[in-house]
Design a protein around this motif. Structure first.
Motif, PDB file in Angstrom:
ATOM      1  N   GLU A  83      -2.129  -2.545 -10.626  1.00  0.00           N
ATOM      2  CA  GLU A  83      -3.536  -3.008 -10.936  1.00  0.00           C
ATOM      3  C   GLU A  83      -3.221  -4.787 -11.080  1.00  0.00           C
ATOM      4  OE1 GLU A  83      -5.873  -1.387 -10.177  1.00  0.00           O
ATOM      5  OE2 GLU A  83      -7.307  -2.542 -11.105  1.00  0.00           O
ATOM      6  N   PRO A 230      -0.570   7.497   4.374  1.00  0.00           N
ATOM      7  CA  PRO A 230      -2.013   6.729   4.112  1.00  0.00           C
ATOM      8  C   PRO A 230      -2.373   6.450   2.735  1.00  0.00           C
ATOM      9  CG  PRO A 230      -3.636   8.506   5.577  1.00  0.00           C
ATOM     10  CD  PRO A 230      -2.066   8.269   5.531  1.00  0.00           C
ATOM     11  N   GLY A 231      -1.868   5.920   2.276  1.00  0.00           N
ATOM     12  CA  GLY A 231      -1.560   5.973   0.341  1.00  0.00           C
ATOM     13  C   GLY A 231      -0.238   5.767  -0.042  1.00  0.00           C
ATOM     14  N   ALA A 232       0.953   5.912   0.847  1.00  0.00           N
ATOM     15  CA  ALA A 232       1.612   5.711   0.357  1.00  0.00           C
ATOM     16  C   ALA A 232       2.815   4.340   0.373  1.00  0.00           C
ATOM     17  CB  ALA A 232       2.792   6.756   1.220  1.00  0.00           C
ATOM     18  N   GLY A 387      -2.695   6.010  -6.604  1.00  0.00           N
ATOM     19  CA  GLY A 387      -4.434   5.040  -6.091  1.00  0.00           C
ATOM     20  C   GLY A 387      -4.905   5.950  -5.958  1.00  0.00           C
ATOM     21  N   GLY A 388      -6.726   4.923  -5.761  1.00  0.00           N
ATOM     22  CA  GLY A 388      -7.217   5.691  -5.411  1.00  0.00           C
ATOM     23  C   GLY A 388      -8.410   5.007  -7.135  1.00  0.00           C
ATOM     24  N   LYS A 389      -8.742   6.337  -7.040  1.00  0.00           N
ATOM     25  CA  LYS A 389      -9.930   5.864  -8.364  1.00  0.00           C
ATOM     26  C   LYS A 389      -9.170   6.502  -9.927  1.00  0.00           C
ATOM     27  CE  LYS A 389     -13.009   5.609  -5.598  1.00  0.00           C
ATOM     28  NZ  LYS A 389     -14.140   7.044  -5.442  1.00  0.00           N
ATOM     29  N   VAL A 390      -8.179   5.703 -10.173  1.00  0.00           N
ATOM     30  CA  VAL A 390      -7.084   5.700 -11.222  1.00  0.00           C
ATOM     31  C   VAL A 390      -7.039   3.963 -11.942  1.00  0.00           C
ATOM     32  CG1 VAL A 390      -5.260   5.791  -9.923  1.00  0.00           C
ATOM     33  CG2 VAL A 390      -5.450   6.460 -12.071  1.00  0.00           C
ATOM     34  N   THR A 393      -3.105   1.808 -10.950  1.00  0.00           N
ATOM     35  CA  THR A 393      -2.639   1.838  -9.575  1.00  0.00           C
ATOM     36  C   THR A 393      -1.579   1.065  -9.941  1.00  0.00           C
ATOM     37  OG1 THR A 393      -4.107  -0.063  -9.190  1.00  0.00           O
ATOM     38  CG2 THR A 393      -5.140   1.939  -8.148  1.00  0.00           C
ATOM     39  N   ILE A 461      -3.391  10.286  -4.274  1.00  0.00           N
ATOM     40  CA  ILE A 461      -4.951   9.538  -4.212  1.00  0.00           C
ATOM     41  C   ILE A 461      -5.234  10.532  -5.361  1.00  0.00           C
ATOM     42  CG2 ILE A 461      -6.738   8.691  -3.058  1.00  0.00           C
ATOM     43  CD1 ILE A 461      -4.211   7.411  -2.580  1.00  0.00           C
ATOM     44  N   VAL A 462      -6.078   9.571  -6.206  1.00  0.00           N
ATOM     45  CA  VAL A 462      -6.529  10.242  -7.203  1.00  0.00           C
ATOM     46  C   VAL A 462      -8.627  10.408  -6.899  1.00  0.00           C
ATOM     47  CG1 VAL A 462      -8.031   9.940  -9.554  1.00  0.00           C
ATOM     48  CG2 VAL A 462      -5.623   9.428  -8.919  1.00  0.00           C
ATOM     49  N   LEU A 463      -9.156  11.033  -6.544  1.00  0.00           N
ATOM     50  CA  LEU A 463     -10.458  11.668  -6.134  1.00  0.00           C
ATOM     51  C   LEU A 463     -11.649  11.995  -7.827  1.00  0.00           C
ATOM     52  CD1 LEU A 463      -9.643  13.198  -3.686  1.00  0.00           C
ATOM     53  CD2 LEU A 463      -9.781  11.079  -3.333  1.00  0.00           C
ATOM     54  N   ASP A 467     -16.365  11.273  -5.264  1.00  0.00           N
ATOM     55  CA  ASP A 467     -15.681  11.325  -3.778  1.00  0.00           C
ATOM     56  C   ASP A 467     -16.560  12.585  -3.104  1.00  0.00           C
ATOM     57  OD1 ASP A 467     -14.134   9.261  -3.342  1.00  0.00           O
ATOM     58  OD2 ASP A 467     -13.419   9.517  -4.516  1.00  0.00           O
TER      59      ASP A 467
ATOM     60  N   GLY B  89      -6.441   3.175   5.184  1.00  0.00           N
ATOM     61  CA  GLY B  89      -5.764   3.912   4.460  1.00  0.00           C
ATOM     62  C   GLY B  89      -6.097   4.735   2.920  1.00  0.00           C
ATOM     63  N   THR B  90      -6.224   6.020   2.999  1.00  0.00           N
ATOM     64  CA  THR B  90      -6.646   6.424   2.292  1.00  0.00           C
ATOM     65  C   THR B  90      -7.534   6.212   1.128  1.00  0.00           C
ATOM     66  OG1 THR B  90      -5.299   8.441   2.543  1.00  0.00           O
ATOM     67  CG2 THR B  90      -7.179   9.313   0.885  1.00  0.00           C
ATOM     68  N   ALA B  91      -6.413   5.156   0.037  1.00  0.00           N
ATOM     69  CA  ALA B  91      -7.313   4.417  -0.408  1.00  0.00           C
ATOM     70  C   ALA B  91      -8.042   3.350  -1.171  1.00  0.00           C
ATOM     71  CB  ALA B  91      -5.752   3.668  -1.495  1.00  0.00           C
ATOM     72  N   VAL B  94     -11.432   5.423  -0.023  1.00  0.00           N
ATOM     73  CA  VAL B  94     -12.482   6.379  -1.624  1.00  0.00           C
ATOM     74  C   VAL B  94     -12.760   4.490  -2.122  1.00  0.00           C
ATOM     75  CG1 VAL B  94     -11.039   7.398  -1.341  1.00  0.00           C
ATOM     76  CG2 VAL B  94     -10.631   6.085  -2.536  1.00  0.00           C
ATOM     77  N   LYS B  95     -11.936   3.632  -1.477  1.00  0.00           N
ATOM     78  CA  LYS B  95     -12.297   2.512  -2.125  1.00  0.00           C
ATOM     79  C   LYS B  95     -13.327   1.333  -1.529  1.00  0.00           C
ATOM     80  CE  LYS B  95      -9.996   1.797  -6.283  1.00  0.00           C
ATOM     81  NZ  LYS B  95      -9.072   0.973  -6.734  1.00  0.00           N
ATOM     82  N   ARG B 127      -4.085   1.994   9.466  1.00  0.00           N
ATOM     83  CA  ARG B 127      -3.803   2.623   8.905  1.00  0.00           C
ATOM     84  C   ARG B 127      -2.630   1.885   7.996  1.00  0.00           C
ATOM     85  NH1 ARG B 127      -7.258   5.752  10.519  1.00  0.00           N
ATOM     86  NH2 ARG B 127      -7.159   6.951  11.644  1.00  0.00           N
ATOM     87  N   CYS B 128      -2.920   2.283   7.010  1.00  0.00           N
ATOM     88  CA  CYS B 128      -1.992   2.325   5.241  1.00  0.00           C
ATOM     89  C   CYS B 128      -1.087   0.863   5.496  1.00  0.00           C
ATOM     90  CB  CYS B 128      -1.420   3.345   4.675  1.00  0.00           C
ATOM     91  SG  CYS B 128      -1.199   2.966   3.186  1.00  0.00           S
ATOM     92  N   CYS B 132      -2.053  -0.484  -1.628  1.00  0.00           N
ATOM     93  CA  CYS B 132      -2.201   0.549  -2.053  1.00  0.00           C
ATOM     94  C   CYS B 132      -3.661   0.079  -3.429  1.00  0.00           C
ATOM     95  CB  CYS B 132      -2.507   1.876  -2.257  1.00  0.00           C
ATOM     96  SG  CYS B 132      -1.622   3.045  -0.494  1.00  0.00           S
ATOM     97  N   GLY B 133      -2.105  -1.131  -3.997  1.00  0.00           N
ATOM     98  CA  GLY B 133      -2.987  -1.037  -5.522  1.00  0.00           C
ATOM     99  C   GLY B 133      -3.779  -2.706  -5.762  1.00  0.00           C
ATOM    100  N   ARG B 147      -8.625  -6.401  -2.975  1.00  0.00           N
ATOM    101  CA  ARG B 147      -9.780  -6.436  -4.007  1.00  0.00           C
ATOM    102  C   ARG B 147     -10.721  -7.075  -3.232  1.00  0.00           C
ATOM    103  NH1 ARG B 147      -5.644  -8.411  -8.233  1.00  0.00           N
ATOM    104  NH2 ARG B 147      -4.378  -6.301  -9.078  1.00  0.00           N
TER     105      ARG B 147
END
Lengths: 626, 161
Positions: A83, A230-232, A387-390, A393, A461-463, A467, B89-91, B94-95, B127-128, B132-133, B147
């Motif tokens: 982050e 995804p997200g990993a 990740g996500g809304k945290v 990250t 992944i934080v929602l 969301d 990807g998911t992160a 959602v952003k 895909r991802c 993700c950061g 970003r």
């Protein structure tokens, strides 16, 4: 050819240059005097893309210009806190600077390195508390972390095999080759109860034992680095920050099961990791730590890289083997275990990157040490990609049994922008969404599956309240439909039907029967699909239906999206801010807006087609959607 | 789009591929390696080259087609000079990854898996990407940009014009 003696010599020599940055491991020493200073620059996936190479160059130039001696500058693997990257740490002080730009380098050299004066404006925001400056290990993000798989990430230079050796690298391989017989290695691994970190949690020692027992002219060791969830990005960080730890783990496995050939199957989407692995393999071969007659013991083991080509299903063990064999990556029916008949029909061990990274420390420190960390059922640590809304990250490694709340709130710093936490998604497309009421669940294999999710490979992944859970389920199904290999009907056709239903619901055309259909489809797909991808494909739907059913119902019965996220269900309104300029009415393509000049306008929600043209046209931001 | 393979202009590349096949042909499971090398050298899998590979390796063209169409990284048509991979990807999702993708499509006037008429850009929804950061991110060729906002993405693309 390298001998064990030479390995020790390299360690001693290299340690001399590493003194101050080793304080990162020996926290008591932080702040004490050292013979040298280190500027450590994070080269993790996030920071590396922010031009850290240039930042390093600038440090080196400026330090030379100032005539400073005994200051070393190096880029290391991921520090974890993506982050606030690019991140920099200076040792022995343990000072933690964040969001460094190339323009900031001169000031750090002039003030910090020349005059021992901390540049407060560049400190990480959490490294300052009530006017006290905290060293990096006392920052909230790091306090609760404990590192095994990431032990060297953020310390050693990933391009230096010597630095890896200095921190006991390849010493575990030397130990098994010179002091232990194969059965003993298997025993240690079994006793440690290291469970597969790729998601399913199968005990590694038992897997190895199966391959060990079968006689065959050839056996294979595969490292599954096809990190597709995804997200990993845990495996990516390990491969990029500490590639030798994976090579060493594989070689130890090769010795234990009696294999001389390893493959690393890695995603082509990770070009940096591929490059660093290639370098590492070359270095290990040059030093005689891979190849023929390793350390003069007669043991042969070599590793070859195989690149994926963008198919998620290849993360499934048997599909991965099909792909290495040069075919379409479609899973095989599991009549026999791969440890018995795997790659080219030979006994094969497939372990994930993080699993292999755990092997060397277990050999060196023993199974009892490993079992003293984590929980009885799931010993050791686990790396998570937050990740996500945290707020924070990044990458965290915590002992198993740490609660979700500790990870998301204490380490992750909670949600951003004052929004309310809604759920955390773990396990990617095979996992589920966990609501707030279960935040105190300890993270281990059994506890997560009890609440309808899975550990998975470690994506988290934080929602937040904005969301929509139906949309999240739709997102994952869209992923699965796209990535289903098409071999078996339940997965190929079933997930497609589920996706159609979810699309209907998010577009406001869902019916009450759709919810029942989702449930019955989920049951059928789960019980009758061929491989793990299909068997777990319904999890995102099942878990959201279980914990957020009222959101589905709001979409179906009230044609409303409570999170305000599904476009088709939003309605546009004009607030009192309206100045009556008529711009919106003139821009509306369906003439749904009425009102007099200089008076508040009104949208006829029945006629409105929700194109958003009015919102864009409004000069005062008077139009909202909800 | 109609496309004639230029044997003369690609002579070097064809030779490099032939050498690669020669060096690796005894390796087990070599087809993926050859296709990856081909994609790397030519930017896609030209039909003419696939025929050549089939001749050299005795792997039937049908089998090659099966493998080539299974994996999303292989392309049977030429890709743009710059490949923009938009992470979904998911992160990133959602952003706001989806909005970034839509904006890029709008800027370039092409859809996913299409190439601009000047051959400069093509768009992939990937895909991802494992960054993700920095969500939401895109990858242009091998470089990651993170970003991003709907407003900042055009500037990034302009660097490649």
């Amino acid at each position: 050819m390298m001998t064990v003696e030479e390995l020790r010599k390299i360690k001693e020599e290299t340690l001399k240059h590493m003194e101050s940055k080793l304080y990162k491991l020996d926290k008591e020493k932080i702040g004490q005097k050292a013979t040298n200073r280190h500027v450590l620059i994070c080269g993790g996936p996030g920071c590396y893309s922010s031009n850290v190479e240039e930042i390093k160059e600038r440090f080196v130039e400026k330090i030379a210009e100032k005539g400073l001696e005994n200051v070393e500058v190096s880029i290391s693997g991921c520090f974890g806190l993506c982050e606030s990257g690019p991140n920099i740490e200076i040792y022995p002080d343990g000072t933690f600077y964040s969001r460094i730009k190339i323009e900031d380098v001169d000031e750090i050299v002039e003030k910090h390195l020349c005059q021992n004066e901390i540049v407060e404006r560049l400190l990480n925001e959490d490294a300052k508390k009530e006017d006290k400056i905290l060293p990096v290990h006392q920052v909230d993000f790091y306090k609760k972390q404990e590192k095994i798989a990431l032990r060297n990430c953020g310390i050693i230079d990933y391009n230096s095999i010597e630095e890896y050796i200095a921190l006991d690298g390849y010493h575990a391989l030397a130990k098994v080759l010179t002091e232990m017989d194969r059965g003993e290695v298997i025993e240690v691994m079994k006793k440690s109860n290291l469970r597969g970190r790729g998601g399913a949690g199968f005990p590694t020692g038992r897997k190895w034992e199966t391959a060990y027992k079968y006689e065959a002219d050839k056996k294979y060791v595969i490292c599954n680095a096809d990190e597709g969830d995804p997200g990993a990005f845990m495996d990516r960080s390990i491969l990029e920050g500490d590639p030798h730890s994976v090579l060493e783990g594989m070689a130890i496995c090769g010795y234990a099961v009696g294999s001389d050939q390893g493959y690393i199957y890695i995603r082509a989407e990770y070009p940096v990791a591929v490059k660093r692995l290639r370098t590492a393999i070359k270095q290990a071969r040059e030093k005689g730590l891979l190849g023929k007659n390793i350390l003069g013991t007669g043991f042969n083991f070599d590793i070859e890289l195989r690149l994926g080509a963008g198919a998620f299903v290849c993360g499934e063990g048997t599909a991965l083997m099909e792909s290495i064999e040069g075919r379409r990556g479609m899973p095989r029916p599991k009549v026999e275990r791969t440890a018995h008949k795997g790659l080219w029909g030979k006994p094969t061990i497939i372990n994930n990157v993080e699993t292999f990274a755990n092997v060397a420390p277990i050999i060196l420190k023993g199974a009892d040490w490993f079992r003293s960390i984590g929980t009885e059922d799931s010993p050791g640590t686990k790396v998570f990609a937050l990740g996500g809304k945290v707020k924070n990250t990044g990458l965290v490694e915590v002992p198993m049994g740490t609660t979700l709340r500790e990870i998301i709130f204490d380490i992750g710093g909670g949600t951003v922008g004052g929004k309310k936490f809604k759920a955390v998604q773990t396990g990617g497309p095979s996992g589920g969404c966990i609501p707030e009421e279960f935040l105190d669940t300890p993270v281990d294999f059994a506890s997560l599956s009890k609440i309808g999710s899975i550990m998975g490979s470690g994506g988290m992944i934080v929602l937040d309240e904005s969301d929509c859970m139906v949309d999240i389920a739709r997102f994952f199904l869209d992923f699965t439909v796209d990535e289903s290999c098409g071999k078996c009907v339940p997965c190929r056709e079933g997930t497609k039907r589920m996706l159609e239903i979810l699309e209907r619901i998010t577009e406001g055309e869902g019916t009450p029967e759709d919810l029942d259909r989702l449930e019955s489809l989920a049951e059928i797909i789960t019980s009758s699909s061929l491989c793990g991808l299909g068997q777990t494909a319904a999890n995102p739907v099942v878990s959201t239906l279980k914990y957020f059913r009222e959101e589905y119902e709001a979409h179906v019965y009230e044609k409303r999206c409570p999170a305000g996220s599904c476009q088709a269900l939003l309605q546009y309104f004009i607030t009192d801010k309206c100045i009556g300029c008529t711009k919106c009415a003139r821009n509306c393509p369906v003439s749904a807006i009425s009102g007099k000049v200089k008076e508040k306008h009104v949208i006829d929600t029945e006629t409105c087609i929700k194109c958003g043209a009015c919102m864009e046209a409004c000069p005062v931001g008077a139009i909202i959607k909800k | 789009m109609a496309f004639e393979f230029n044997w003369e202009g690609n002579k070097d590349r064809v030779n490099r591929l032939l050498n690669f096949i020669e060096e690796n042909k005894n390796k087990k499971g070599v087809l993926m390696l050859i296709l990856q090398e081909t994609q790397e050298l030519f930017g896609y899998l030209p039909k003419e080259i696939l025929e050549l590979i089939s001749e050299k390796t005795n792997i039937p063209l049908s089998e090659m087609y099966g493998v080539a169409t299974f994996y999303s990284q292989f392309s049977l048509v030429p890709k743009g000079e710059n490949v923009i991979g938009v992470c979904l990807g998911t992160a990133c999702y959602v952003k706001g990854g989806q909005e970034i993708l839509e904006k890029i499509q709008e800027i370039l006037g092409i859809g996913v898996a299409e190439t601009t008429p000047d051959g400069k850009f093509s768009i992939d929804a990937t895909r991802c990407l494992g960054a993700c950061g920095l969500a939401p991110v895109i990858m242009i060729n091998e470089k990651i940009y993170g970003r991003l906002t709907v407003d900042s993405v055009e500037e990034v693309i302009n660097q490649y014009r």
